[in-house]
Design a protein around this motif. Structure first.
Motif, PDB file in Angstrom:
ATOM      1  N   ASN A   2      33.957  31.489  41.689  1.00  0.00           N
ATOM      2  CA  ASN A   2      33.936  31.927  43.081  1.00  0.00           C
ATOM      3  C   ASN A   2      33.753  33.440  43.120  1.00  0.00           C
ATOM      4  O   ASN A   2      34.291  34.160  42.274  1.00  0.00           O
ATOM      5  CB  ASN A   2      35.261  31.561  43.767  1.00  0.00           C
ATOM      6  N   HIS A   3      32.999  33.904  44.123  1.00  0.00           N
ATOM      7  CA  HIS A   3      32.746  35.328  44.299  1.00  0.00           C
ATOM      8  C   HIS A   3      33.214  35.731  45.687  1.00  0.00           C
ATOM      9  O   HIS A   3      32.900  35.056  46.668  1.00  0.00           O
ATOM     10  CB  HIS A   3      31.250  35.631  44.183  1.00  0.00           C
ATOM     11  N   TYR A   4      33.947  36.835  45.762  1.00  0.00           N
ATOM     12  CA  TYR A   4      34.430  37.357  47.037  1.00  0.00           C
ATOM     13  C   TYR A   4      34.046  38.830  47.118  1.00  0.00           C
ATOM     14  O   TYR A   4      34.313  39.595  46.179  1.00  0.00           O
ATOM     15  CB  TYR A   4      35.951  37.223  47.141  1.00  0.00           C
ATOM     16  N   HIS A   5      33.434  39.234  48.223  1.00  0.00           N
ATOM     17  CA  HIS A   5      33.013  40.620  48.422  1.00  0.00           C
ATOM     18  C   HIS A   5      33.860  41.263  49.509  1.00  0.00           C
ATOM     19  O   HIS A   5      34.141  40.625  50.536  1.00  0.00           O
ATOM     20  CB  HIS A   5      31.540  40.676  48.828  1.00  0.00           C
ATOM     21  N   PHE A   6      34.238  42.538  49.288  1.00  0.00           N
ATOM     22  CA  PHE A   6      35.029  43.257  50.283  1.00  0.00           C
ATOM     23  C   PHE A   6      34.895  44.757  50.066  1.00  0.00           C
ATOM     24  O   PHE A   6      34.469  45.217  49.006  1.00  0.00           O
ATOM     25  CB  PHE A   6      36.505  42.844  50.217  1.00  0.00           C
ATOM     26  N   ILE A  59      35.762  38.022  41.139  1.00  0.00           N
ATOM     27  CA  ILE A  59      35.263  36.778  40.566  1.00  0.00           C
ATOM     28  C   ILE A  59      36.462  35.999  40.047  1.00  0.00           C
ATOM     29  O   ILE A  59      37.290  36.523  39.298  1.00  0.00           O
ATOM     30  CB  ILE A  59      34.245  37.042  39.447  1.00  0.00           C
ATOM     31  N   THR A  60      36.557  34.729  40.473  1.00  0.00           N
ATOM     32  CA  THR A  60      37.641  33.845  40.051  1.00  0.00           C
ATOM     33  C   THR A  60      37.051  32.564  39.471  1.00  0.00           C
ATOM     34  O   THR A  60      35.881  32.246  39.697  1.00  0.00           O
ATOM     35  CB  THR A  60      38.575  33.482  41.226  1.00  0.00           C
ATOM     36  N   ARG A  68      37.516  38.675  36.942  1.00  0.00           N
ATOM     37  CA  ARG A  68      37.258  40.121  36.899  1.00  0.00           C
ATOM     38  C   ARG A  68      37.033  40.672  38.293  1.00  0.00           C
ATOM     39  O   ARG A  68      36.734  39.944  39.233  1.00  0.00           O
ATOM     40  CB  ARG A  68      36.096  40.455  35.974  1.00  0.00           C
ATOM     41  N   LEU A  69      37.182  41.988  38.378  1.00  0.00           N
ATOM     42  CA  LEU A  69      36.947  42.733  39.601  1.00  0.00           C
ATOM     43  C   LEU A  69      35.900  43.779  39.273  1.00  0.00           C
ATOM     44  O   LEU A  69      36.041  44.503  38.282  1.00  0.00           O
ATOM     45  CB  LEU A  69      38.241  43.405  40.066  1.00  0.00           C
TER      46      LEU A  69
END
Length: 72
Positions: A2-6, A59-60, A68-69
């Motif tokens: 999973n990808h999260y953007h912020f 990223i999870t 990682r971040l």
């Protein structure tokens, strides 16, 4: 994965004052509106004299465990 953007904008003084403890967390809101809580220690590699500022990608794995971040 999973990808999260912020985006994040924390001054150096605020980071040190509020997030220097081992159990401190940073609450972020992703571009999709999802609220995520991350250990402040994950942002230490990105801490500068200006603080922690910029765009990031978390990223999870499939179980939402940290991989990682990344700064973008």
């Amino acid at each position: 994965m999973n990808h999260y953007h912020f985006s994040l904008n924390i001054s150096y003084q605020a980071y040190i004052a509020h997030y220097s403890g081992a159990a401190s967390n940073v609450l972020v809101t992703t571009d999709q509106g999802l609220r995520l809580q991350l250990p402040a220690s994950r942002f230490r590699p990105f801490l500068t004299q200006m603080g922690v500022k910029g765009r990031f990608r978390l990223i999870t794995d499939q179980n939402n465990k940290f991989i990682r971040l990344e700064a973008l």
